[in-house]
Design an enzyme around this catalytic site. Sequence first.
Site, short mmCIF file in Angstrom:
data_model
loop_
_atom_site.label_atom_id
_atom_site.label_comp_id
_atom_site.label_asym_id
_atom_site.label_seq_id
_atom_site.Cartn_x
_atom_site.Cartn_y
_atom_site.Cartn_z
N CYS A 56 0.85 -1.20 0.00
CA CYS A 56 0.00 0.00 0.00
C CYS A 56 0.88 1.24 0.00
O CYS A 56 1.39 1.66 1.05
CB CYS A 56 -0.94 0.01 1.20
SG CYS A 56 -2.02 1.47 1.18
N CYS A 81 -0.33 4.14 2.34
CA CYS A 81 -0.02 3.90 3.75
C CYS A 81 1.48 4.03 4.01
O CYS A 81 1.90 4.59 5.03
CB CYS A 81 -0.52 2.54 4.18
SG CYS A 81 -2.33 2.40 4.16
#
Length: 176
Positions: A131, A134
């Site tokens: 991700c 993130c």
Amino acid sequence: MSIETLKAAVPPYAHDLRLNLDSILATELLTERQLWGAVLASAMTTRSATVIREVTGEAAGRLKPEAIEAAKAVASRMAIHNVYFRAKHLIGDEAYQSLPARLRRQVSSTPGVGAADVEAWSVAVSAITGCGVCLESHERSLRGAGVSREAVDEVLRVAAVVHALAVTLDAEAASY
């Protein structure tokens, strides 16, 4: 059960993996809690029963119970957030960015565990799951807390090695 058990199970063709495991566990760039929390959160993220079992056993002798629970909570929370925020990003429609996540985030305030530890563990998990949103967010938080790029890079190495360990050992187990 221990890290030594895992190293002994590494097949000869993956000798570099054993060497890299020794290297990450000997780091001086991370605190003991940052290191073992990252190892534990990474192990949980791999979903490898063997790696989770052995790492959890080893971490129990190196971390206080609240740090173990926090590392597990980070892996659990990030399993939600990594999918959600990666998907919003991959859709490519900016309108999704303004929609509220409405996802709980209480792990960042765990008593006995510093915010930088939680952020480091979140970086490790996000590296494994891929991700980018993130990773950027948690790396920025770490850097804002004064954590060096070298220490962040070390967290990435931890995640990579634990992930490779799980992939290799699970592939070997499936081969028989």
